[in-house]
Enzyme design. Structure first.
Site, short mmCIF file in Angstrom:
data_model
loop_
_atom_site.label_atom_id
_atom_site.label_comp_id
_atom_site.label_asym_id
_atom_site.label_seq_id
_atom_site.Cartn_x
_atom_site.Cartn_y
_atom_site.Cartn_z
N ARG A 268 0.85 -1.19 0.00
CA ARG A 268 0.00 0.00 0.00
C ARG A 268 0.88 1.24 0.00
O ARG A 268 1.90 1.30 0.69
CB ARG A 268 -0.93 0.01 1.22
CG ARG A 268 -2.08 -0.99 1.14
CD ARG A 268 -3.06 -0.60 0.05
NE ARG A 268 -4.20 -1.50 -0.05
CZ ARG A 268 -4.30 -2.48 -0.95
NH1 ARG A 268 -3.30 -2.69 -1.77
NH2 ARG A 268 -5.37 -3.24 -1.00
N GLU A 297 -3.60 7.59 -5.88
CA GLU A 297 -3.64 6.93 -7.19
C GLU A 297 -4.85 7.41 -7.98
O GLU A 297 -5.92 7.61 -7.41
CB GLU A 297 -3.67 5.41 -7.00
CG GLU A 297 -2.42 4.87 -6.34
CD GLU A 297 -2.45 3.36 -6.14
OE1 GLU A 297 -3.42 2.70 -6.60
OE2 GLU A 297 -1.52 2.84 -5.51
N HIS A 316 -0.13 -0.11 -10.14
CA HIS A 316 -0.94 -0.95 -9.24
C HIS A 316 -1.49 -2.17 -9.98
O HIS A 316 -2.69 -2.46 -9.95
CB HIS A 316 -2.08 -0.14 -8.63
CG HIS A 316 -2.58 -0.72 -7.33
ND1 HIS A 316 -3.11 0.04 -6.31
CD2 HIS A 316 -2.63 -2.00 -6.88
CE1 HIS A 316 -3.46 -0.73 -5.30
NE2 HIS A 316 -3.18 -1.98 -5.63
#
Length: 358
Positions: A268, A297, A316
């Site tokens: 994370r 993000e 990601h």
């Protein structure tokens, strides 16, 4: 009539739910059960769908209102509040932060996630990132961008090239992802020091399978964290985002790392103080950083990390794999049988500890 709701029609083609998934779930339910399959597209990215990214439609709320089980991506508070009969909810996402709302924390509903389902592809992404820096592929990319045939960075004294058997790889978090990372790199000869929440396992785990035999040394607590920082040539973050771990990689932590170490984060983004990371890269404290996750993000286009010569960025996607649905369905079917049999929670897989946050 007991009801299960399957709300996992991911909008992304590689994650699209195959037709055999509802068929297998339906065939595992007793005859009196109803399986409602939601055909609306959803979004399983991050911690799963939320009312912000995908409003919960009246049709979904209506289907869940009388449901006993719900399978989706994330579990919004609105859904829980509208479905008082839910006994077990499952998220196809690994993260659970957006689902740990007050209604969830106050309920006795069983909550499971898909953390270990994503572990294998994420571990292979980490392995690729280690080799990217360890074998100097970043140097090759820099040469290629400039159309320059330059061997000097490879031949100079202190060239940043290593073999896995020469490295100590620190892994913060020994859950699904961390254990898969540890097994892979130790199986290729590396020494692994892994930080885990408790100290119940053996201190050293020998790895006898793989190309070479490495070891995994298990550590815990604040002293274990400091030891991982001090020993690691490569430090891998595979730990959940909780109030205790948020911002753990700050200036003090970077100062305790080995000179020239590499940082990898597939967990994370909020684990890292990004300003402190950039400072550690700019001063040469870190050899490089491979980042799949970020504080915010998507990473904004003008962020300094995009153009940093020592940074490898992936958007990601470390968990993306065509193997997802077989593992995900097997997980659901295992826990479904546990539910139907009334098995104790210790026999279930991936039960979320709501108070711990993962």
């Amino acid at each position: 009539m007991p009801r299960a709701v399957l709300d996992m029609m991911d909008r992304r083609p590689i994650w699209a739910m195959p037709s055999w998934v509802p068929e297998e779930i339906r065939s595992s339910l007793p005859g009196e059960w109803e399986l409602v399959v939601i055909d609306e597209l959803t979004d399983g990215s991050g911690d799963g769908a939320t009312p912000i990214t995908r409003p919960i439609s009246p049709a979904i709320l209506e289907a869940a209102a009388k449901a006993d089980l719900y399978f989706g991506y994330g579990v919004p508070a609105e859904l829980l509040e509208s479905a008082p009969g839910l006994r077990w909810v499952h998220s196809g996402a690994a993260g659970v932060g957006s689902s740990l709302t007050s209604p969830m924390l106050e309920s006795d509903v069983i909550f499971t996630n898909s953390a270990r389902v994503h572990a294998k592809p994420m571990a292979e992404t980490v392995l690729a990132m280690i080799l990217y820096f360890g074998r100097g592929l970043d140097l090759a990319v820099a040469n290629q961008k400039k159309s320059v045939w330059d061997t000097e960075p490879y031949y100079m004294e202190g060239a940043p090239l290593n073999e896995l058997s020469e490295l100590t790889v620190g892994v913060l978090g020994f859950g699904g992802v961390g254990s898969e990372v540890s097994l892979r790199v130790a199986g290729l000869g590396a020494r692994v020091v892994a930080l885990k929440r408790t100290s119940s396992l053996e201190d050293v785990v020998p790895i006898t399978e793989g190309v070479l035999a490495g070891t995994i040394e298990l550590l815990s607590g604040k002293e274990g964290f400091k030891s991982c920082l001090a020993q690691s040539d490569v430090l891998v973050l595979a730990i959940p985002d909780t109030p205790e771990t948020r911002g753990m990689m700050d200036r003090e932590a970077f100062s305790q790392m080995k000179q020239g170490a590499v940082l990898i984060n597939v967990a994370r983004g909020k684990l890292i103080d990004e300003e402190a990371l950039i400072e550690a890269l700019n001063t040469g404290k870190l050899r490089g950083a491979a980042l799949d996750v970020f504080q915010k993000e998507p990473l904004r286009g003008d962020h300094e990390l995009w153009d940093h010569s020592k940074v490898l960025i992936t958007p990601h996607v470390s968990a993306v794999s065509r193997g997802f649905w077989r593992r995900e369905t097997d997980l659901i079917l295992h826990n479904l049988q546990c539910y139907l049999d009334g098995s104790p929670l210790k026999e279930w897989r991936n039960v979320v500890n709501k108070s711990a946050g993962y």
